[in-house]
Design an enzyme around this catalytic site. Sequence first.
Site, PDB file in Angstrom:
ATOM      1  N   ASP A   9      17.851 122.646  78.931  1.00 26.32           N
ATOM      2  CA  ASP A   9      17.978 121.468  79.354  1.00 26.32           C
ATOM      3  C   ASP A   9      18.964 120.789  78.447  1.00 26.32           C
ATOM      4  O   ASP A   9      18.605 120.364  77.674  1.00 26.32           O
ATOM      5  CB  ASP A   9      16.920 120.554  79.647  1.00 26.32           C
ATOM      6  CG  ASP A   9      16.754 119.330  79.439  1.00 26.32           C
ATOM      7  OD1 ASP A   9      17.809 118.480  80.231  1.00 26.32           O
ATOM      8  OD2 ASP A   9      15.633 118.758  79.655  1.00 26.32           O
TER       9      ASP A   9
ATOM     10  N   TYR B  39      11.803 117.551  75.314  1.00 21.60           N
ATOM     11  CA  TYR B  39      11.533 116.214  76.964  1.00 21.60           C
ATOM     12  C   TYR B  39      12.232 116.488  77.663  1.00 21.60           C
ATOM     13  O   TYR B  39      13.401 117.310  77.776  1.00 21.60           O
ATOM     14  CB  TYR B  39      11.898 114.509  76.012  1.00 21.60           C
ATOM     15  CG  TYR B  39      10.817 113.917  77.237  1.00 21.60           C
ATOM     16  CD1 TYR B  39       9.923 113.931  77.546  1.00 21.60           C
ATOM     17  CD2 TYR B  39      12.421 113.142  77.442  1.00 21.60           C
ATOM     18  CE1 TYR B  39       9.962 112.301  78.601  1.00 21.60           C
ATOM     19  CE2 TYR B  39      11.927 111.625  78.266  1.00 21.60           C
ATOM     20  CZ  TYR B  39      10.979 111.808  78.813  1.00 21.60           C
ATOM     21  OH  TYR B  39      10.637 110.746  79.545  1.00 21.60           O
TER      22      TYR B  39
ATOM     23  N   LYS C 121      22.928 112.173  80.838  1.00 26.74           N
ATOM     24  CA  LYS C 121      23.062 111.293  80.204  1.00 26.74           C
ATOM     25  C   LYS C 121      24.973 110.893  80.085  1.00 26.74           C
ATOM     26  O   LYS C 121      24.915 109.852  80.993  1.00 26.74           O
ATOM     27  CB  LYS C 121      22.914 111.020  77.904  1.00 26.74           C
ATOM     28  CG  LYS C 121      21.027 111.189  78.486  1.00 26.74           C
ATOM     29  CD  LYS C 121      20.698 111.366  77.021  1.00 26.74           C
ATOM     30  CE  LYS C 121      19.420 110.936  77.355  1.00 26.74           C
ATOM     31  NZ  LYS C 121      18.723 110.141  77.045  1.00 26.74           N
TER      32      LYS C 121
END
Length: 428
Positions: A236, A141, A264
């Site tokens: 990523d 994702y 994050k």
Amino acid sequence: MSRSPSLNLFEKARKLIPGGVNSPVRFFQPYPFFTNNARGSHIWDIDGNEYVDYCMGYGPLILGHANPIVVESLKEQLEKGMLYGTPTEQEVELAELVCKAVPCAEMIRLVNTGTEATMSAIRVARAYTGRKKIVTFEGCYHGAHDYVLVKAGSGATTFGIPKSLGIPEETTQNTLVLPYNDLEHFRKTIECESNQIAAVIMEPVIGNAGVILPKNNYLTEIRDMTEEHEILLIFDEVITGFRLAFGGAQEYYKVKPDIVTLGKIIGGGLPLAAFGGRKEIMEMVAPSGKVYQAGTFNGNPISVVAGLTTLKIIQREGETFYRKLEMKRITMCNAIRDLIEDKGYPIQVNDIASMFQLFFAEKEVYDYETARASDKLKFMTYHKNLLKRGIFIPPSQFETCFISSSHSTEDIERTIEAIEQSLKLSMK
Ligand SMILES: Cc1ncc(COP(=O)(O)O)c(C=O)c1O
């Protein structure tokens, strides 16, 4: 367990907000609890229940909720202003810290979300190579933007929309989606299409289809093949950055991509993300180059201060910080494995560093298809039973449980006990 204030609020929210939540993964049956406050490893709902939290805001909170040093630094910054629209010294300090920590990052651009980071990284990779196509992997994702919502993990898979409506085919016809951990498939695709592929973007460890680890040499081989065909490799690391090691998965696996996306943890619980890479690539970004990227809140002082303070706390403790986190995960996962073996449960445990997930599956889970083949209903029963016992894990098979430095030995012991009871009920 009382839940009526949450139910009342959810009924109101459903009329005002699609599905009653502002991000799909937050919904679970019959309705999610609404949070009142959180501190350390614990979260309290408005119904008066307390939980040990392994969702941890979906990953950013590696120090736990409301770390007092981070909170103090935020209070100080708030007194000095929230947003300037001008550069600050702290942004430069953060960029320096990140570039020292993350092997492939010589320069970074701060953005607000992981979605923006991957969108911009793909744009700059296309500009740098002059090619259009990108390769992604099933179950990874990379945020909720058009290029990458094809067989995507996380909420997109949980809610059965790995390819979203509203995305024109023309947008995704340049996105090639391959199975993760399948080098042969990758090799064939790269050899056929190499002169059209700008970049390969991947989660080095998948955290959005549960936890899925790369097989031996998988990342090294991908690095070698992309290098050979002059295709940019984008890691990523929105989840794995500062999580697997201070330098992320690229430090952990000793594989250096061309571009990294971070999110994050870099924001210490506030919205902050980044993309970075070699100087010659990053200098293509405006205003030094012709790849446009901009944002009112890019590098805003509040997020930067939270991120910088968080990263400095981790940096000060160094290797020990990660070793302690890993020990907690090993204690927990070993206990779960012993239990599974003892009872003969058909369950797989995938784990690394301070990330773990259980799959209700007989066979090893190593890609999207094997993850999807696991029993989602059993997982939801397990989730519900854990909740009843005061343990909150993300409400989807396609997410990751995160351990923070604030989880105590008692938390871990209590969790193991609750998992034992919950599995017993789920496996009936
Ligand atoms: C690996 C990865 N990349 C990108 C994103 C998107 O980040 P954001 O939700 O901040 O847009 C996520 C979010 O979970 C992620 O896990």
